[in-house]
Design a protein around this motif. Structure first.
Motif, PDB file in Angstrom:
ATOM      1  N   ALA A 245       0.960  -1.130   0.057  1.00  0.00           N
ATOM      2  CA  ALA A 245      -0.121  -0.022   0.063  1.00  0.00           C
ATOM      3  C   ALA A 245       0.889   1.181  -0.060  1.00  0.00           C
ATOM      4  CB  ALA A 245      -1.013   0.043   1.199  1.00  0.00           C
ATOM      5  N   ILE A 246       2.007   1.254   0.562  1.00  0.00           N
ATOM      6  CA  ILE A 246       2.974   2.320   0.805  1.00  0.00           C
ATOM      7  C   ILE A 246       3.622   2.316  -0.860  1.00  0.00           C
ATOM      8  CG2 ILE A 246       4.986   3.470   1.897  1.00  0.00           C
ATOM      9  CD1 ILE A 246       3.993   2.103   4.402  1.00  0.00           C
ATOM     10  N   ALA A 247       4.144   1.400  -1.138  1.00  0.00           N
ATOM     11  CA  ALA A 247       5.100   1.127  -2.238  1.00  0.00           C
ATOM     12  C   ALA A 247       4.329   1.507  -3.424  1.00  0.00           C
ATOM     13  CB  ALA A 247       5.475  -0.131  -2.595  1.00  0.00           C
ATOM     14  N   ASN A 248       2.825   1.625  -3.626  1.00  0.00           N
ATOM     15  CA  ASN A 248       1.991   1.917  -4.855  1.00  0.00           C
ATOM     16  C   ASN A 248       1.134   3.094  -4.353  1.00  0.00           C
ATOM     17  OD1 ASN A 248       2.466  -0.528  -6.873  1.00  0.00           O
ATOM     18  ND2 ASN A 248       2.504  -1.343  -4.745  1.00  0.00           N
ATOM     19  N   PRO A 249       1.769   4.439  -4.337  1.00  0.00           N
ATOM     20  CA  PRO A 249       0.900   5.441  -3.753  1.00  0.00           C
ATOM     21  C   PRO A 249      -0.089   5.945  -4.512  1.00  0.00           C
ATOM     22  CG  PRO A 249       2.974   6.370  -4.473  1.00  0.00           C
ATOM     23  CD  PRO A 249       3.107   4.914  -4.560  1.00  0.00           C
ATOM     24  N   ILE A 250      -1.379   6.808  -3.991  1.00  0.00           N
ATOM     25  CA  ILE A 250      -2.284   7.357  -4.424  1.00  0.00           C
ATOM     26  C   ILE A 250      -1.762   8.970  -4.494  1.00  0.00           C
ATOM     27  CG2 ILE A 250      -4.746   7.940  -4.849  1.00  0.00           C
ATOM     28  CD1 ILE A 250      -4.903   5.538  -3.166  1.00  0.00           C
ATOM     29  N   ALA A 251      -1.921   9.711  -5.639  1.00  0.00           N
ATOM     30  CA  ALA A 251      -1.544  11.231  -5.532  1.00  0.00           C
ATOM     31  C   ALA A 251      -2.568  11.841  -5.383  1.00  0.00           C
ATOM     32  CB  ALA A 251      -0.746  11.519  -6.936  1.00  0.00           C
ATOM     33  N   VAL A 252      -3.013  12.043  -4.087  1.00  0.00           N
ATOM     34  CA  VAL A 252      -4.132  13.041  -3.675  1.00  0.00           C
ATOM     35  C   VAL A 252      -3.594  13.752  -2.644  1.00  0.00           C
ATOM     36  CG1 VAL A 252      -5.848  11.662  -4.682  1.00  0.00           C
ATOM     37  CG2 VAL A 252      -5.144  11.441  -2.279  1.00  0.00           C
ATOM     38  N   GLY A 253      -3.846  14.920  -2.343  1.00  0.00           N
ATOM     39  CA  GLY A 253      -3.678  15.887  -1.244  1.00  0.00           C
ATOM     40  C   GLY A 253      -2.246  16.457  -1.302  1.00  0.00           C
ATOM     41  N   HIS A 254      -2.146  17.573  -0.338  1.00  0.00           N
ATOM     42  CA  HIS A 254      -0.826  18.090  -0.521  1.00  0.00           C
ATOM     43  C   HIS A 254       0.104  18.075   0.563  1.00  0.00           C
ATOM     44  CE1 HIS A 254      -3.882  20.591  -3.028  1.00  0.00           C
ATOM     45  NE2 HIS A 254      -2.749  20.849  -3.554  1.00  0.00           N
ATOM     46  N   GLY A 255      -0.266  17.124   1.550  1.00  0.00           N
ATOM     47  CA  GLY A 255       0.465  16.761   2.876  1.00  0.00           C
ATOM     48  C   GLY A 255       0.986  15.185   2.789  1.00  0.00           C
ATOM     49  N   HIS A 256       0.783  14.908   3.965  1.00  0.00           N
ATOM     50  CA  HIS A 256       0.738  13.081   4.308  1.00  0.00           C
ATOM     51  C   HIS A 256      -0.236  12.398   3.465  1.00  0.00           C
ATOM     52  CE1 HIS A 256       4.420  13.501   6.997  1.00  0.00           C
ATOM     53  NE2 HIS A 256       3.803  14.706   7.424  1.00  0.00           N
ATOM     54  N   GLY A 257      -0.098  12.186   2.288  1.00  0.00           N
ATOM     55  CA  GLY A 257      -1.164  11.348   1.599  1.00  0.00           C
ATOM     56  C   GLY A 257      -1.400  10.074   2.080  1.00  0.00           C
ATOM     57  N   PRO A 258      -2.517   9.587   1.514  1.00  0.00           N
ATOM     58  CA  PRO A 258      -2.861   8.225   1.856  1.00  0.00           C
ATOM     59  C   PRO A 258      -2.151   7.010   1.309  1.00  0.00           C
ATOM     60  CG  PRO A 258      -4.458   8.867   0.349  1.00  0.00           C
ATOM     61  CD  PRO A 258      -3.547  10.025   0.680  1.00  0.00           C
ATOM     62  N   THR A 259      -2.173   6.073   1.911  1.00  0.00           N
ATOM     63  CA  THR A 259      -1.763   4.580   1.321  1.00  0.00           C
ATOM     64  C   THR A 259      -2.658   4.211   0.346  1.00  0.00           C
ATOM     65  OG1 THR A 259      -2.745   3.253   2.960  1.00  0.00           O
ATOM     66  CG2 THR A 259      -0.352   4.030   3.404  1.00  0.00           C
ATOM     67  N   ASN A 260      -2.384   3.452  -0.640  1.00  0.00           N
ATOM     68  CA  ASN A 260      -3.249   2.712  -1.401  1.00  0.00           C
ATOM     69  C   ASN A 260      -3.830   1.278  -1.026  1.00  0.00           C
ATOM     70  OD1 ASN A 260      -4.322   1.490  -3.714  1.00  0.00           O
ATOM     71  ND2 ASN A 260      -2.760   2.115  -5.141  1.00  0.00           N
ATOM     72  N   HIS A 261      -4.971   1.567  -0.512  1.00  0.00           N
ATOM     73  CA  HIS A 261      -5.689   0.398   0.036  1.00  0.00           C
ATOM     74  C   HIS A 261      -6.152  -0.766  -0.880  1.00  0.00           C
ATOM     75  CE1 HIS A 261      -6.417   3.598   2.940  1.00  0.00           C
ATOM     76  NE2 HIS A 261      -6.162   2.337   3.867  1.00  0.00           N
ATOM     77  N   TRP A 262      -6.168  -0.616  -2.202  1.00  0.00           N
ATOM     78  CA  TRP A 262      -6.404  -1.784  -3.130  1.00  0.00           C
ATOM     79  C   TRP A 262      -5.340  -2.249  -3.719  1.00  0.00           C
ATOM     80  CZ3 TRP A 262      -8.184   3.370  -4.707  1.00  0.00           C
ATOM     81  CH2 TRP A 262      -7.579   3.938  -5.490  1.00  0.00           C
ATOM     82  N   ALA A 263      -4.125  -1.685  -3.434  1.00  0.00           N
ATOM     83  CA  ALA A 263      -2.896  -1.956  -4.045  1.00  0.00           C
ATOM     84  C   ALA A 263      -2.515  -3.645  -3.960  1.00  0.00           C
ATOM     85  CB  ALA A 263      -1.506  -1.340  -3.828  1.00  0.00           C
ATOM     86  N   TYR A 264      -2.756  -4.084  -2.861  1.00  0.00           N
ATOM     87  CA  TYR A 264      -2.317  -5.627  -2.530  1.00  0.00           C
ATOM     88  C   TYR A 264      -3.142  -6.609  -3.308  1.00  0.00           C
ATOM     89  CZ  TYR A 264      -1.250  -9.619   0.491  1.00  0.00           C
ATOM     90  OH  TYR A 264      -0.700 -10.721   0.832  1.00  0.00           O
ATOM     91  N   GLN A 265      -4.532  -6.245  -3.591  1.00  0.00           N
ATOM     92  CA  GLN A 265      -5.340  -7.135  -4.349  1.00  0.00           C
ATOM     93  C   GLN A 265      -4.754  -6.956  -5.951  1.00  0.00           C
ATOM     94  OE1 GLN A 265      -7.442  -9.121  -3.290  1.00  0.00           O
ATOM     95  NE2 GLN A 265      -8.654  -8.247  -1.812  1.00  0.00           N
ATOM     96  N   GLU A 266      -4.160  -6.157  -6.424  1.00  0.00           N
ATOM     97  CA  GLU A 266      -3.514  -6.054  -7.791  1.00  0.00           C
ATOM     98  C   GLU A 266      -2.203  -6.803  -7.711  1.00  0.00           C
ATOM     99  OE1 GLU A 266      -3.540  -1.960  -8.883  1.00  0.00           O
ATOM    100  OE2 GLU A 266      -5.852  -1.791  -9.086  1.00  0.00           O
ATOM    101  N   VAL A 267      -1.351  -6.522  -6.913  1.00  0.00           N
ATOM    102  CA  VAL A 267       0.045  -7.131  -7.081  1.00  0.00           C
ATOM    103  C   VAL A 267       0.302  -8.147  -6.114  1.00  0.00           C
ATOM    104  CG1 VAL A 267       0.669  -4.691  -7.670  1.00  0.00           C
ATOM    105  CG2 VAL A 267       1.091  -5.503  -5.360  1.00  0.00           C
ATOM    106  N   GLU A 268      -0.472  -8.712  -5.532  1.00  0.00           N
ATOM    107  CA  GLU A 268      -0.333  -9.750  -4.473  1.00  0.00           C
ATOM    108  C   GLU A 268      -1.278 -10.786  -4.650  1.00  0.00           C
ATOM    109  OE1 GLU A 268       2.398 -10.412  -2.671  1.00  0.00           O
ATOM    110  OE2 GLU A 268       3.581  -8.600  -3.194  1.00  0.00           O
TER     111      GLU A 268
END
Length: 270
Positions: A245-268
């Motif tokens: 989730a950290i390694a596949n980030p989502i580019a939203v927000g201007h500060g400490h952005g969120p992790t990618n909660h759906w990344a695991y389903q796509e790559v693992e």
């Protein structure tokens, strides 16, 4: 009816969607588990920081517990932001009254932007009321230091702190070492109830998109426990989930952005 794995997150609402119960529900859903929630507090929050917060009335917190217990078969639960000593106490009271399965206690104290999410006066109540109920305790490094009153800088310190936390009543301890920035590895220490221990090491990722990492990790763990996955395997899945989730980030927000909660389903794969 009620055979599908069901969980409960007891936490604050993050209006920015990257942490708090929003991160919990997203993560639990990705692990194919149903999520219910008890809202303890509402925050005005984004990736830049927490602008305001409002704890809900204690009576309404209890009513939420009662409502869920009357209808759902919750197999595992977790806590997040609990605001203050009064809310910690009422949450503990309800968890003693209702059987919602193993409890993952994430002792949320400070937001990524630095705002306090737990009043200083609540620390003792957390230690005395909630720690003895925890199946798994998942503090990050600063939280473990606050709970134990000691600095954690070496591998020996991790083990000493985890042993102290276990003596306070929590059965299994996971001290997350992401804040220890003197290594190219993110090292988490696990002390199990039977006295065995383990280290979970993954490459450190240079990114500011880490909002809600602790919530996401503990929510994934809660979902796996609801599926009756053995604890050691559940921890390994959760570590892999947050790493991806950290390694596949989502580019939203201007500060400490969120992790990618759906990344695991796509790559693992499980």
């Amino acid at each position: 009816m009620n055979n599908f794995p069901q969980t409960l997150t007891i936490a604050g609402s993050d209006s920015g969607g990257g942490a708090g119960m929003q991160a919990d529900i997203k993560t639990i859903q990705e692990r194919h588990v149903f999520a219910t929630n008890v809202v303890v507090a509402i925050t005005a929050q984004n990736t830049i920081g927490v602008q305001d917060s409002f704890p809900l009335p204690l009576e309404l917190v209890t009513k939420q517990f009662e409502s869920l217990a009357a209808d759902f078969k919750i197999r595992a639960c977790k806590t997040g932001m609990l605001a203050d000593a009064e809310h910690v106490a009422v949450v503990a009271q309800n968890l003693r009254h209702f059987d919602f399965g193993p409890l993952t206690l994430d002792p949320v104290m400070i937001a990524k932007g630095g705002a306090s999410l737990l009043a200083d006066s609540a620390i003792d109540t957390l230690r005395s009321e909630l720690l003895p109920l925890a199946t798994v305790l998942t503090p990050n490094l600063p939280e473990a230091e606050v709970l134990t009153g000691q600095k954690i800088q070496t591998t020996a310190d991790f083990k000493i702190a985890a042993t102290q936390l276990q003596k306070m009543g929590a059965k299994n301890i996971i001290i997350k070492g992401g804040h220890l920035d003197n290594s190219d590895q993110a090292c988490d220490y696990v002390l199990y109830a039977d006295g065995s221990d383990d280290w979970l090491n993954t490459p450190r990722i240079a990114t500011v998109r880490t909002h809600g990492t602790g919530d996401t990790f503990s929510a994934c763990l809660t979902a796996e426990l609801a599926k009756q996955v053995p604890l050691k395997k559940a921890i390994q899945i959760s570590k892999a989930f947050i790493q991806v989730a950290i390694a596949n980030p989502i580019a939203v927000g201007h500060g400490h952005g969120p992790t990618n909660h759906w990344a695991y389903q796509e790559v693992e794969h499980d």
